[in-house]
Enzyme design. Structure first.
Site, PDB file in Angstrom:
ATOM      1  N   SER A 122       0.832  -1.187   0.000  1.00 28.79           N
ATOM      2  CA  SER A 122       0.000   0.000   0.000  1.00 28.79           C
ATOM      3  C   SER A 122       0.870   1.240   0.000  1.00 28.79           C
ATOM      4  CB  SER A 122      -0.866   0.022   1.257  1.00 28.79           C
ATOM      5  OG  SER A 122      -0.039   0.192   2.389  1.00 28.79           O
ATOM      6  N   LYS A 123       0.279   2.317  -0.440  1.00 25.72           N
ATOM      7  CA  LYS A 123       1.008   3.571  -0.476  1.00 25.72           C
ATOM      8  C   LYS A 123       1.445   3.963   0.931  1.00 25.72           C
ATOM      9  CE  LYS A 123       0.835   8.397  -1.700  1.00 25.72           C
ATOM     10  NZ  LYS A 123       0.136   9.493  -2.338  1.00 25.72           N
ATOM     11  N   ARG A 124       0.516   3.759   1.839  1.00 24.60           N
ATOM     12  CA  ARG A 124       0.762   4.171   3.199  1.00 24.60           C
ATOM     13  C   ARG A 124       2.020   3.571   3.798  1.00 24.60           C
ATOM     14  NH1 ARG A 124      -3.196   5.290   8.010  1.00 24.60           N
ATOM     15  NH2 ARG A 124      -1.655   5.103   9.654  1.00 24.60           N
ATOM     16  N   GLY A 177       4.963   3.566   0.224  1.00 27.65           N
ATOM     17  CA  GLY A 177       5.334   4.776  -0.498  1.00 27.65           C
ATOM     18  C   GLY A 177       5.293   4.618  -1.999  1.00 27.65           C
TER      19      GLY A 177
END
Length: 497
Positions: free
Chosen positions: A248-250, A253
């Site tokens: 995930s982006k969270r 990144g």
RNA sequence: GUCCCCAUCGUCUAGCCAGGUCCAGGACACCAGCCUUUCACGCUGGCGACAGGGGUUCGAAUCCCCUUGGGGACGCCA
């Protein structure tokens, strides 16, 4: 007559296109292509709080860059909210849904209590059994209500279907709670919208992640209640990180965004090829596919059941992403036609401000040869402006290892290299062969190994510690550049004081 | 806590459905050697896995059961 094959990719525009989403899009696209079907792009923007224009643009740009084209859309889910509301009303009218007046707070309290007592957390059905009078009273009192789907309770057995990847999947009715399909503000929710849209768009096959597995059971009920035919489902495995967590982006990144790979100099098809291998294989040993070959080889049945791991180590100095992704990309970089690579390299050089219009004019041949020579060791397009920068500009960085090992280690080179340069200047035939002869004679005269002046030259001329045959490099770089850079050898020695 | 899904080298995987040809094949990564003035190119070789336990069978990576492990879902998000 067989049913028309129609697939869809329905991203929610709440972030950039990430590689998991891209993978979903790719598989849907492949299936559509393979079966002469259509791919529909539908932006699921019903969550007004989180949807952004920027994200929509990012998704479309990402798909376009990857070469994933669609036949219809983009449609926007919010444009069809009347359809969704009508469907909800239809379910209400046919007694397949009901209004629920429980407040968020009440539900939250019940859920927490259940969790605390380690009981099941399903909705208890409080409002399912309200009498018409009670419902009317609450409505007149102005109480807000959500609409819940009325899961059939008089049936035994399972709601089940045949998943193309996982086989028969079933879940008993008792395990499905009366889920909310319309918010108290009147806005329909994903579970409903998604089905209504898929029915309207006549979607025949739904290929999505296994994280949707439990949605499918509930959505099957909606299809049935709405009297619509059930599409074919295929749930693909998820992509996890080395800690087996969803990427995930969270937590990861930019490394999971398609845009990042574009910026890092990936070839679009290189990424597609890597991604499709994450959870699918053709059944033989092939790993590199042209678009046509991939479409031909693709099948739902060969999608893996088990989740796969995106082998990315944060902070790894050698591999900025999954090594296999880099390897596949490098393969394409080295084997693609120069005519296809050239415009991509041009983009990189333009961005680095070292592009010369002559590369498309009188230096075209030289430019193409440069790409051919240098790409042998490159992994991404970026390498042309980093490791390969000296081909295009005098303003290149010196690799510290090259400086130390091939230059500073031999202090005499500060004198020798300019001297070698003067001899190059006097050379009539500036070919690889005569450059080699000159270098070897020079080394013999100084009584050192040829590698010393040769590698010293590599450092001064290219800033690199390695590369193609240095004699080829001399010849290709050209007499003028070679002489000029060798004459300036001392600048590298001074820089180290 | 409930429900669902999954389980072969470090990673991606082939083999499993139709048990024997699998002391498990390929790729990436890693290691060694070769080639080379150099090299993250190339070539050769090496390291390295059927989660555990039962059962069925003459025979199980393949079929069944249990255990363990991992993942997902359980939102008035999508």
């Amino acid at each position: 007559m067989s049913q028309e094959v129609r697939l869809r990719f329905p991203p929610s525009p709440t972030g950039y296109l990430h590689i998991g989403g891209a993978r979903t899009a790719i598989l849907n696209w492949l299936y559509a292509k393979k079966h002469d079907g259509k791919l529909i792009l539908r932006i699921e923007d019903t969550d007004a709080e989180r949807s952004t224009e920027e994200s929509i643009k990012g998704i479309i740009d990402g798909l376009t860059w990857l070469g994933i084209d669609w036949d219809e859309g983009p449609y926007f889910q919010t444009q069809f909210s009347e359809d969704h509301k009508k469907a909800a009303q239809q379910l209400l009218d046919s007694d397949q849904a009901y209004r629920c007046f429980c407040t968020k707070e009440e539900l939250e309290a019940k859920r927490e209590a259940a969790l605390a007592e380690k009981r099941d957390v399903k909705y208890d059905g409080t409002c399912r059994h309200l009498s018409p009078d009670e419902v009317q009273a609450k409505e007149e009192a102005g109480l807000a209500a959500v609409i819940r789907f009325k899961v059939p309770r008089d049936r035994s057995g399972m709601v089940s279907y045949d998943d193309k990847v996982l086989g028969t999947i079933g879940r008993s009715y008792d395990d499905i709670e009366d889920f909310v399909i319309v918010r108290s503000n009147g806005k329909p929710l994903y579970l409903l919208c998604n089905v209504v849209d898929d029915i309207r768009d006549r979607i025949s096959h739904i290929i999505r992640g296994q994280d949707h597995l439990s949605n499918t059971n509930r959505q099957l009920l909606i299809y049935e209640a709405l009297g619509a035919p059930i599409p074919t489902f295929a749930h693909m495995p998820l992509t996890l990180d080395l800690q087996k967590k969803k990427i995930s982006k969270r937590s990861h990144g930019e490394i999971v965004s398609v845009q990042y790979y574009r910026e890092q100099g990936f070839l679009p098809w290189g990424l597609v090829n890597f991604l499709v291998l994450l959870g699918w294989s053709p059944g033989d040993d092939r790993e590199i596919f042209s678009k046509e070959e991939l479409i031909e080889a693709f099948s739902l049945e060969r999608i893996n059941k088990a989740n796969s791991i995106f082998n990315y180590r944060k902070g790894d100095p050698k591999f900025f992403t999954d090594p296999k992704a880099i390897n596949i990309n490098a393969h394409y970089l080295r084997t693609m036609a120069i005519s296809e690579i050239a415009p991509l390299v041009k983009g990189q050089l333009l961005a680095a401000e070292i592009w010369d219009e002559a590369y498309e004019g009188e230096k075209r041949e030289w430019f193409n040869q440069t790409l051919e020579m240098s790409r042998e060791r490159f992994h991404t397009l970026k390498d042309f402006t980093t490791h390969g920068r000296a081909w295009f500009s005098d303003d290149f960085q010196m690799d510290p290892k090259a400086l130390k090992k091939n230059l500073l280690k031999h202090p005499q080179l500060e004198e020798w290299l300019p001297e070698l340069g003067r001899r190059f200047a006097a050379l009539d035939d500036f070919s690889a062969a005569s450059c080699e002869q000159l270098c070897r004679d020079f080394a013999a005269e100084k009584d050192v190994k040829p590698g010393i002046p040769i590698n010293g030259s590599r450092a001064v001329l290219t800033g690199q510690i390695k590369g193609p045959s240095m004699f080829e490099v001399f010849a290709h770089l050209g007499q003028e550049t070679v002489v000029r850079r060798l004459a300036e050898t001392n600048k590298w020695f001074q820089g180290d004081e």
